[in-house]
Motif scaffolding. Structure first.
Motif, PDB file in Angstrom:
ATOM      1  N   CYS A   1       0.838  -1.197   0.000  1.00  0.00           N
ATOM      2  CA  CYS A   1       0.000   0.000   0.000  1.00  0.00           C
ATOM      3  C   CYS A   1       0.874   1.249   0.000  1.00  0.00           C
ATOM      4  CB  CYS A   1      -0.910   0.031   1.236  1.00  0.00           C
ATOM      5  SG  CYS A   1      -2.060  -1.354   1.361  1.00  0.00           S
ATOM      6  N   GLY A   2       0.278   2.368  -0.321  1.00  0.00           N
ATOM      7  CA  GLY A   2       1.003   3.631  -0.299  1.00  0.00           C
ATOM      8  C   GLY A   2       0.074   4.765   0.078  1.00  0.00           C
ATOM      9  N   ALA A   3       0.647   5.837   0.597  1.00  0.00           N
ATOM     10  CA  ALA A   3      -0.120   7.037   0.934  1.00  0.00           C
ATOM     11  C   ALA A   3       0.678   8.247   0.468  1.00  0.00           C
ATOM     12  CB  ALA A   3      -0.377   7.115   2.438  1.00  0.00           C
ATOM     13  N   VAL A   4      -0.011   9.179  -0.187  1.00  0.00           N
ATOM     14  CA  VAL A   4       0.626  10.405  -0.668  1.00  0.00           C
ATOM     15  C   VAL A   4      -0.117  11.588  -0.070  1.00  0.00           C
ATOM     16  CG1 VAL A   4       1.491  11.647  -2.669  1.00  0.00           C
ATOM     17  CG2 VAL A   4       1.023   9.204  -2.854  1.00  0.00           C
ATOM     18  N   ARG A   5       0.630  12.528   0.455  1.00  0.00           N
ATOM     19  CA  ARG A   5       0.021  13.716   1.071  1.00  0.00           C
ATOM     20  C   ARG A   5       0.462  14.972   0.323  1.00  0.00           C
ATOM     21  NH1 ARG A   5       0.296  17.596   5.139  1.00  0.00           N
ATOM     22  NH2 ARG A   5      -1.674  17.769   6.332  1.00  0.00           N
ATOM     23  N   ASN A   6      -0.460  15.908   0.211  1.00  0.00           N
ATOM     24  CA  ASN A   6      -0.179  17.190  -0.462  1.00  0.00           C
ATOM     25  C   ASN A   6       0.355  16.986  -1.875  1.00  0.00           C
ATOM     26  OD1 ASN A   6      -1.033  18.854   1.659  1.00  0.00           O
ATOM     27  ND2 ASN A   6       0.976  18.828   2.623  1.00  0.00           N
ATOM     28  N   ILE A   7      -0.343  16.195  -2.662  1.00  0.00           N
ATOM     29  CA  ILE A   7       0.106  15.903  -4.028  1.00  0.00           C
ATOM     30  C   ILE A   7       0.240  17.191  -4.822  1.00  0.00           C
ATOM     31  CG2 ILE A   7      -0.446  14.665  -6.152  1.00  0.00           C
ATOM     32  CD1 ILE A   7      -2.252  12.828  -4.423  1.00  0.00           C
ATOM     33  N   GLY A   8       1.411  17.402  -5.405  1.00  0.00           N
ATOM     34  CA  GLY A   8       1.641  18.555  -6.245  1.00  0.00           C
ATOM     35  C   GLY A   8       1.669  19.884  -5.516  1.00  0.00           C
ATOM     36  N   ARG A   9       1.815  19.847  -4.204  1.00  0.00           N
ATOM     37  CA  ARG A   9       1.824  21.078  -3.414  1.00  0.00           C
ATOM     38  C   ARG A   9       3.038  21.086  -2.492  1.00  0.00           C
ATOM     39  NH1 ARG A   9      -4.589  20.898  -1.520  1.00  0.00           N
ATOM     40  NH2 ARG A   9      -5.406  20.265  -3.560  1.00  0.00           N
ATOM     41  N   ASP A  10       3.277  22.208  -1.815  1.00  0.00           N
ATOM     42  CA  ASP A  10       4.380  22.284  -0.862  1.00  0.00           C
ATOM     43  C   ASP A  10       4.205  21.207   0.203  1.00  0.00           C
ATOM     44  OD1 ASP A  10       5.432  24.440  -2.194  1.00  0.00           O
ATOM     45  OD2 ASP A  10       4.555  25.943  -0.855  1.00  0.00           O
ATOM     46  N   GLY A  11       5.301  20.546   0.533  1.00  0.00           N
ATOM     47  CA  GLY A  11       5.251  19.508   1.558  1.00  0.00           C
ATOM     48  C   GLY A  11       4.810  18.155   1.058  1.00  0.00           C
ATOM     49  N   GLU A  12       4.826  17.951  -0.253  1.00  0.00           N
ATOM     50  CA  GLU A  12       4.437  16.642  -0.789  1.00  0.00           C
ATOM     51  C   GLU A  12       5.305  15.548  -0.191  1.00  0.00           C
ATOM     52  OE1 GLU A  12       3.611  15.738  -5.204  1.00  0.00           O
ATOM     53  OE2 GLU A  12       5.636  14.948  -4.889  1.00  0.00           O
ATOM     54  N   SER A  13       4.664  14.451   0.224  1.00  0.00           N
ATOM     55  CA  SER A  13       5.399  13.325   0.795  1.00  0.00           C
ATOM     56  C   SER A  13       4.646  12.038   0.506  1.00  0.00           C
ATOM     57  CB  SER A  13       5.573  13.493   2.310  1.00  0.00           C
ATOM     58  OG  SER A  13       4.307  13.521   2.957  1.00  0.00           O
ATOM     59  N   TYR A  14       5.373  10.923   0.558  1.00  0.00           N
ATOM     60  CA  TYR A  14       4.713   9.635   0.356  1.00  0.00           C
ATOM     61  C   TYR A  14       5.391   8.577   1.202  1.00  0.00           C
ATOM     62  CZ  TYR A  14       8.429   7.758  -2.687  1.00  0.00           C
ATOM     63  OH  TYR A  14       9.622   7.285  -3.186  1.00  0.00           O
ATOM     64  N   GLU A  15       4.663   7.477   1.400  1.00  0.00           N
ATOM     65  CA  GLU A  15       5.167   6.375   2.211  1.00  0.00           C
ATOM     66  C   GLU A  15       4.568   5.073   1.707  1.00  0.00           C
ATOM     67  OE1 GLU A  15       5.155   4.983   6.942  1.00  0.00           O
ATOM     68  OE2 GLU A  15       4.418   6.977   6.349  1.00  0.00           O
ATOM     69  N   LEU A  16       5.388   4.028   1.646  1.00  0.00           N
ATOM     70  CA  LEU A  16       4.902   2.693   1.332  1.00  0.00           C
ATOM     71  C   LEU A  16       4.795   1.886   2.618  1.00  0.00           C
ATOM     72  CD1 LEU A  16       6.821   1.627  -1.911  1.00  0.00           C
ATOM     73  CD2 LEU A  16       4.671   2.867  -1.678  1.00  0.00           C
ATOM     74  N   MET A  17       3.834   0.975   2.642  1.00  0.00           N
ATOM     75  CA  MET A  17       3.607   0.170   3.839  1.00  0.00           C
ATOM     76  C   MET A  17       2.753  -1.034   3.457  1.00  0.00           C
ATOM     77  SD  MET A  17       0.861   2.865   5.363  1.00  0.00           S
ATOM     78  CE  MET A  17       1.700   4.157   4.427  1.00  0.00           C
TER      79      MET A  17
END
Length: 242
Positions: A187-203
């Protein structure tokens, strides 16, 4: 005839907006939208008239845009992502019935696609998109959709996974998905896509139950073939084996 453009502005940054969307905003006299989205486009179109409402005033916002367009102004109603995916396009059509108005929907890049690109290639095969917000959809129906999508081994994208009032909804969704998906599902989660502070994580799916998501997070659940390849989430379609 009076015209109103319903514009999908993409994930947020100007460079991820389509050329057609940017042209529509440039040509408009009036830009209508939710305050958060207006703040994203205003620096690039500072000379426009803006019609702004907060969250949960979608109908009022659309009526303002329709009235302005029917008064002869060139109006663009903006939605994040794509205007036809949890956006304003459908509501504009509903509220504009009987008005002398031509409506044009201009597509944008929805979070399933822009967030998928951040993660790698999680949606190469069949997938389902489900919102966990029960503001307009009963939770029982959301639960049924989650169950059936998991049973069919779809990759799944979750919009609106959590909020202050729905703090446990992502966990509840994971519990449903675990009925048919393995705990180690990528699974994965992406935060603030295309904006300042964009981040992602796999789990793993099991780990996803404890992930701290919010309304700016898009969640991706793989199918049985999805893999973590060098830190990227990849769902093969089978080309390599043909």
């Amino acid at each position: 005839m009076n015209k109103l453009s319903v514009v999908g502005m993409g994930p947020g940054s100007y460079d991820q907006m389509t050329i057609r969307a940017a042209q529509a905003l440039q040509e408009a006299q009036v830009i209508a939208g939710y305050s958060v989205y207006v703040d994203l486009v205003k620096p690039h179109f500072p000379d426009k008239e803006y019609l702004v409402t907060p969250m949960r005033q979608e109908a009022g916002r659309c009526r303002m845009a329709i009235d302005a367009a029917c008064a002869g102004k060139s109006v663009a109603m903006i939605s994040s992502g794509d205007a036809g995916v949890y956006g304003m396009a459908g509501l504009i059509y509903e509220l504009a019935q009987g008005r002398d108005l031509q409506i044009e929907v201009i597509p944008g890049v929805t979070a399933a696609l822009s967030g998928g690109a951040v993660l790698g290639a999680p949606l190469t095969h069949d997938f389902a998109v489900i919102s966990l917000s029960d503001l307009l959809t009963p939770w029982e129906k959301i639960e049924a959709r989650l169950d059936m999508a998991a049973r069919a081994d779809f990759s799944i994208v979750l919009y609106n996974p959590s909020s202050m009032k729905r703090a446990d909804y992502l966990r509840r969704a994971v519990e449903i998905l675990l009925r048919h998906k393995a705990p180690e599902t990528v699974c994965g989660a992406v935060r603030n896509i295309g904006r300042d502070g964009e981040s992602y994580e796999l789990m793993s799916l099991k780990e996803l139950a404890d992930h701290q998501a919010d309304m700016f997070t898009t969640v991706f659940i793989g199918n049985s073939q999805t893999r973590n390849l060098s830190g990227k989430m990849v769902t093969p379609r089978g080309y390599k084996d043909v």
